[in-house]
Design an enzyme around this catalytic site. Structure first.
Site, PDB file in Angstrom:
ATOM      1  N   ARG A  43       0.823  -1.203   0.000  1.00  0.00           N
ATOM      2  CA  ARG A  43       0.000   0.000   0.000  1.00  0.00           C
ATOM      3  C   ARG A  43       0.859   1.255   0.000  1.00  0.00           C
ATOM      4  NH1 ARG A  43      -2.455  -1.462   3.785  1.00  0.00           N
ATOM      5  NH2 ARG A  43      -4.431  -2.167   2.908  1.00  0.00           N
ATOM      6  N   LYS A  77      -7.594 -14.481   7.657  1.00  0.00           N
ATOM      7  CA  LYS A  77      -8.259 -15.228   8.727  1.00  0.00           C
ATOM      8  C   LYS A  77      -9.292 -14.330   9.406  1.00  0.00           C
ATOM      9  CE  LYS A  77      -4.350 -18.344   9.312  1.00  0.00           C
ATOM     10  NZ  LYS A  77      -3.313 -18.903  10.200  1.00  0.00           N
ATOM     11  N   LYS A  81     -10.112 -19.033  15.777  1.00  0.00           N
ATOM     12  CA  LYS A  81      -8.962 -19.141  16.683  1.00  0.00           C
ATOM     13  C   LYS A  81      -8.451 -17.759  17.098  1.00  0.00           C
ATOM     14  CE  LYS A  81      -5.618 -17.996  13.595  1.00  0.00           C
ATOM     15  NZ  LYS A  81      -4.369 -17.200  13.710  1.00  0.00           N
ATOM     16  N   SER A 131       1.835 -13.738  18.696  1.00  0.00           N
ATOM     17  CA  SER A 131       0.462 -13.647  18.200  1.00  0.00           C
ATOM     18  C   SER A 131      -0.116 -12.263  18.469  1.00  0.00           C
ATOM     19  CB  SER A 131      -0.402 -14.709  18.882  1.00  0.00           C
ATOM     20  OG  SER A 131      -1.781 -14.421  18.713  1.00  0.00           O
TER      21      SER A 131
END
Length: 345
Positions: free
Chosen positions: A43, A117, A202, A265
């Site tokens: 971008r 996701k 998840k 994460s």
């Protein structure tokens, strides 16, 4: 198998998009491809320049040297034109807006792969549904890659396995060949729905685990949330036609464990910030990247309600993100269900 151009494109130059482009490049070089053409769409011009000129993505993978064959552009049409593989690695809420430009330049034989996701808010659409609708893609030209895919570990070439799912086994195999390498092992699957739902939910469960972290709860609490989170993921996936085997595999249990357990994460990290008292806006600003769990949780809950699926952890996370539930009152709600046999209920 239809002949496809060998140019490979990744749309999105964040940490996972850049890492996946590196996987494609390393796989091509391992297979002896001379001067593989691997293009990243970014971008921001400064990110494209960094990748092309210095073979670095300083913003997202600052210490990783990228393959010499990687280049980047901010021109989406230029990136997609003549590509045999187009990989979507942008936030779920941005996908629909990019698909018309992709469609205008998509090769008639090209395969589209989703690394996304998340679900689209407002429609609850999975990326397979969006691509079928907006790109008029048949099953044999779409696939999804999911599994324990922590970008930095893969970029460091730490061994990992993943799932390539397509309803057409030949397509899944074609992609697997182009991603397989010394540190990246793809397994094929035909359960696109199950793999997508596992990848979406998840992230929501990882938010809950992160909140447990932020509140100072121990491993018993987090293990309980992970286990019950897998159960509600299974209920939703199977209600939509997903397969039970997928939940027990890399895209299900494997990705859930990695996302809930790793400090890398972003969804677990976002949850930890919330548990420490930061607002959703403050947590988002500190992350500097999209935590899909926060963006997609309302769509997950809406989808579950429409299909009559009970998802108490996701419901609680949705209330936290919406500001109608304080994290300090969350503990009882995360595991609050009627007493009954464990089973799959």
């Amino acid at each position: 198998m239809t002949a496809r151009p060998e140019k490979l494109v990744v749309v999105g130059a964040g940490s996972w998009g850049t890492t996946f482009a590196k996987v494609l490049a390393d796989s091509a070089l391992e297979r002896g491809v001379v001067e593989p053409e691997i293009v990243l769409w970014a971008r921001r011009p400064e990110v494209a320049e960094d990748i092309t000129a210095r073979k670095r993505n300083t913003d997202y993978l600052p210490d990783i040297d990228l393959p010499a064959c990687l280049c980047a552009t901010t021109d989406l049409a230029e990136a997609v034109a003549g590509a045999g593989l187009v990989v979507l690695a942008i936030p779920a809420q941005e996908v629909r807006g990019h698909l018309p430009a992709i469609r205008a330049h998509l090769d008639p034989a090209a395969v589209v792969v989703s690394l996304v996701k998340g679900l689209e808010r407002g429609t609850d659409a999975r990326m397979s549904e969006l691509c079928a609708e907006e790109l008029d893609l048949p099953d044999e030209r779409f696939a999804v890659v999911s599994g324990p895919n922590l970008a930095l570990e893969i970029a460091r070439q730490e061994p990992t396995a993943t799932v390539v799912a397509s309803r057409d086994p030949a397509t899944a195999e074609w992609i697997a060949v182009r991603t397989s390498g010394p540190y990246f092992r793809p397994y094929t699957n035909t359960d696109v729905t199950g793999v997508e739902i596992c990848g979406v939910v998840k992230n929501v469960i990882a938010l809950a685990v992160g909140i447990c972290d932020g509140l100072g709860y121990g491993d018993n609490s987090k293990a309980s949330v992970i286990t019950r989170g897998l159960a509600e993921t299974a209920r939703l996936a199977e209600s939509l036609g997903g397969q039970a085997e997928t939940l027990a595999g890399l895209a299900g249990l494997g990705d859930l464990v990695a996302t809930c357990a790793s400090p890398l994460s972003r969804n677990r990290t976002a949850g930890r910030y919330l548990g420490q008292g930061l607002s959703v806006e403050e947590a988002t600003a500190r992350l500097k990247q999209t935590a899909e769990g926060m963006k997609s949780v309302s769509a997950v809950v809406d989808l579950a309600r429409r299909h009559g699926v009970e998802m108490p952890i996701s419901e609680a996370m949705n209330a936290v993100i919406a500001g109608s539930l304080d994290v300090d009152t969350l503990a009882g709600l995360l595991l609050a269900r009627d007493l009954k046999s464990e089973g799959r209920s």
